[in-house]
Design a protein around this motif. Structure first.
Motif, short mmCIF file in Angstrom:
data_model
loop_
_atom_site.label_atom_id
_atom_site.label_comp_id
_atom_site.label_asym_id
_atom_site.label_seq_id
_atom_site.Cartn_x
_atom_site.Cartn_y
_atom_site.Cartn_z
N ASP A 1 0.82 -1.21 0.00
CA ASP A 1 0.00 0.00 0.00
C ASP A 1 0.85 1.26 0.00
N ALA A 2 2.10 1.13 0.46
CA ALA A 2 3.03 2.26 0.48
C ALA A 2 4.01 2.22 -0.69
N GLY A 3 3.78 1.31 -1.63
CA GLY A 3 4.64 1.25 -2.81
C GLY A 3 5.97 0.59 -2.58
N ARG A 4 6.09 -0.23 -1.53
CA ARG A 4 7.38 -0.87 -1.21
C ARG A 4 7.47 -2.30 -1.71
N ILE A 5 6.46 -2.76 -2.45
CA ILE A 5 6.41 -4.14 -2.94
C ILE A 5 6.12 -4.14 -4.44
N ASN A 6 6.78 -5.05 -5.17
CA ASN A 6 6.48 -5.26 -6.58
C ASN A 6 5.30 -6.22 -6.68
N ALA A 7 4.10 -5.66 -6.82
CA ALA A 7 2.87 -6.45 -6.72
C ALA A 7 2.61 -7.32 -7.93
N GLU A 8 3.33 -7.10 -9.03
CA GLU A 8 3.06 -7.87 -10.24
C GLU A 8 3.80 -9.21 -10.26
N CYS A 9 4.70 -9.45 -9.32
CA CYS A 9 5.46 -10.71 -9.31
C CYS A 9 4.52 -11.91 -9.20
N ILE A 10 4.82 -12.95 -9.98
CA ILE A 10 4.01 -14.18 -9.95
C ILE A 10 4.44 -15.03 -8.76
N THR A 11 3.53 -15.84 -8.25
CA THR A 11 3.81 -16.71 -7.10
C THR A 11 3.33 -18.12 -7.37
N VAL A 12 3.58 -19.04 -6.43
CA VAL A 12 3.16 -20.43 -6.62
C VAL A 12 1.65 -20.59 -6.66
N THR A 13 0.91 -19.59 -6.26
CA THR A 13 -0.56 -19.66 -6.39
C THR A 13 -0.99 -19.58 -7.84
N GLY A 14 -0.08 -19.19 -8.72
CA GLY A 14 -0.44 -18.93 -10.10
C GLY A 14 -0.95 -17.52 -10.30
N LYS A 15 -1.06 -16.79 -9.20
CA LYS A 15 -1.51 -15.41 -9.22
C LYS A 15 -0.36 -14.48 -8.83
N SER A 16 -0.58 -13.19 -9.03
CA SER A 16 0.44 -12.21 -8.67
C SER A 16 0.37 -11.92 -7.17
N VAL A 17 1.42 -11.28 -6.67
CA VAL A 17 1.43 -10.84 -5.27
C VAL A 17 0.21 -9.96 -4.99
N GLY A 18 -0.06 -9.05 -5.91
CA GLY A 18 -1.19 -8.14 -5.74
C GLY A 18 -2.51 -8.86 -5.64
N GLU A 19 -2.69 -9.90 -6.46
CA GLU A 19 -3.92 -10.68 -6.39
C GLU A 19 -4.02 -11.45 -5.07
N ASN A 20 -2.89 -11.96 -4.60
CA ASN A 20 -2.88 -12.73 -3.35
C ASN A 20 -3.31 -11.89 -2.15
#
Length: 554
Positions: free
Chosen positions: A331-350
């Motif tokens: 929420d403060a812009g400190r994370i790359n939310a588009e990275c894919i994860t083992v869920t098959g979804k992005s960090v942002g989606e998780n």
């Protein structure tokens, strides 16, 4: 399927016969072969229950149409190995674990992996193997231990409480009977030790980097949710296989930056520097130690977790876990939310529906426990390639310190001096020839640091070493000094009484001796004889790189 090379066609009839010797049916043989790396044993509290986790993983794989094939992996308990020769073998086991997973997966043409670790070197070893193999892989850990409760005082206790209680007994601040009470209460369940020590640090960062499902880092070992998570991991690896999602697609440069940001917010173990660096190299990503200071400088410390704080992993789980920490940073812009994860979804989606459930456990960025992250890398003439400190666990009065060097050639010698009352307020303890090559194996030194804390000297005494510290260490304990003494680093020529200046906010550490004197001493330095001359650790010592490069084996 990759496994077809070991099971399909007329010429593979002998191979199928061997599968059938184990009871596999044609239907099972025709399905994707999913390796399940099981590090269960009965000598590590974090691993004693992993057979149950593995059974759940195998159930999940079968539910999703795969065939699980289980194989074993070694694991060392750092606590039991602590403060004796056994600790020399702990870090080296990381490379054996990575190599053994590689061998088993490649020799048997496995299609994908579910990796089941829990403790200090097993987690990074398996992640290194996943990056090296680059076949679909999910990590599901065994989960953290619950904190204990003091039988009379009622407060939380953990393994570090026991280590520090030893120092309290030796300094007359606690009776042996009270120590026994703490010993009985500190480790009440199976699981990785309950604070933000190395095992839990790496399990949390596995989730942060995207290689573990949400909850991997914090769901306690004894909860049914951990079994459900293991079943989900078994099912999820099949989806990854179908979608061809592999570790190198997950463990990108941006994903490692995410892991570092979460590392700083949590106040993780200094060992994460070694392990993230080594895992990144396997994934084809370089982590410069200056990046740690860069990320730490802009990522506040949001969680007050043992050993430096009041909370334990069970509290972090109740507050929303790692996904809630990621959400706070994102929420403060400190994370790359588009990275894919083992869920098959992005960090942002998780994290879309995640929220912080306890603002005392996970503080907002505008009200952190510390303005900077948990770790700092210091540079100076005693550590030209850097050294690492868990600054979130250092008392304010020790963030800047200058004092005379008290030089010891081994952990045992230093521990004897500390426990014998031979260390004075203001001293800077120097322990050398304990690095990756010199130790060999770069022992963790929880015993001397816990003794310092237990004797109430952590506000007055610093310790620096080319070895390393447990994630349970607190105080001005500065490790990973590079180059190490055995490689002719300047720490090798420090003399008793030399002044050493530490400035953690300024990210510097200095031996107050002239450059000319340092050069003169180094010219006259000779390496001592190796401490181990046969077996695995002798080979390891000949090939291991500096701590600044993750202590990888070249």
């Amino acid at each position: 399927m990759k496994s077809d090379i070991a099971k399909k066609g007329i010429e593979r009839a002998p191979h199928r016969a061997l599968f059938k010797a184990m009871g596999y049916t044609d239907t099972e043989i025709e399905r994707p072969l999913i390796g399940v790396a099981n590090s269960a044993n009965s000598i590590v509290p974090g691993h004693v229950h992993l057979d149950k986790i593995v059974d759940a993983v195998k159930t999940g794989v079968c539910m999703a149409g795969g065939t699980p094939v289980e194989f074993g992996v070694i694991g060392v308990c750092d606590g039991i190995a602590m403060n004796h020769t056994g600790m020399k073998y702990s870090l080296g086991s990381r490379e054996l674990i990575a190599d053994s997973v590689e061998v088993m997966a490649t020799a048997h043409a496995l299609d994908a992996l579910v990796l089941v670790p829990n403790c200090d070197k097993i987690v990074p070893g398996m992640l290194m193997a996943a990056a090296r193999l680059d076949i679909p892989a999910v990590v599901v850990s065994g989960g953290p231990m619950l904190a204990g409760r003091h039988p009379r005082k009622g407060g939380k206790v953990d393994l570090i409480t026991v280590f520090e209680a030893v120092g309290a007994v030796l300094s007359g601040k606690m009776t042996e009977e009270e120590l026994t009470e703490v010993e009985e209460a500190a480790c009440p369940t199976c699981g990785s030790c309950s604070g933000m020590f190395t095992a839990n640090s790496m399990n949390c960062l596995t989730e942060a980097i995207g290689m573990g499902l949400p909850g991997n880092g914090t769901i306690p070992a004894v909860m049914a949710a951990r079994i459900r998570l293991a079943k989900q991991a078994g099912m999820q690896v099949m989806e990854m296989w179908e979608k061809e999602i592999t570790p190198r697609k997950i463990m990108t440069e941006k994903a490692f930056q995410n892991a570092l940001a979460v590392d700083m917010a949590l106040g993780c173990s200094t060992n994460t520097v070694l392990h993230l660096t080594a895992i990144a190299r396997e994934a084809g990503v370089e982590i410069d130690l200056n990046l740690i200071n860069e990320v730490s400088g802009k990522t506040p410390h949001l969680c007050s977790l043992s050993p430096g704080g009041k909370d334990h992993i069970e509290d972090l789980n109740r507050a929303g876990g790692i996904q809630a920490v990621i959400r706070e940073l994102a929420d403060a812009g400190r994370i790359n939310a588009e990275c894919i994860t083992v869920t098959g979804k992005s960090v942002g989606e998780n994290i879309a529906k995640t929220e912080v459930l306890d603002r005392d456990v996970i503080r907002p960025l505008d009200n952190p426990y510390h303005a900077q992250g948990g770790l700092a890398v210091l540079f100076g003439n005693i550590a030209p390639e850097g050294c690492v400190v868990k600054q979130s666990a250092v008392r304010d009065e020790m963030l800047r310190h200058e004092g005379p060097a008290r030089v010891f050639e081994s952990e045992e010698a230093a521990s004897e001096a500390i426990m014998g009352g031979k260390i004075q307020k203001g001293d800077v303890i120097v322990i050398r020839y304990e690095g990756p090559m010199g130790g060999p194996g770069m022992r963790e030194m929880l015993t001397p640091t816990a003794a310092i804390a237990g004797m109430n000297l952590d506000a007055d005494v610093a310790l620096i070493t080319d070895g390393r510290f447990s994630g349970g260490t607190r105080g001005a304990s500065i490790g990973h000094v590079s180059p190490e003494a055995m490689q002719g680093g300047p720490i090798a020529i420090v003399r008793e009484g030399d002044p050493i200046a530490i400035d953690i906010p300024g990210k510097t550490i200095a031996l107050r001796v002239s450059d000319a004197e340092i050069r003169s001493r180094l010219d006259g330095w000779e390496a001592p004889a190796p401490k181990i001359t046969k077996g695995y650790m002798a080979r390891y010592a000949k090939n291991v790189a500096s701590a600044s490069h993750g202590a990888i084996v070249r």
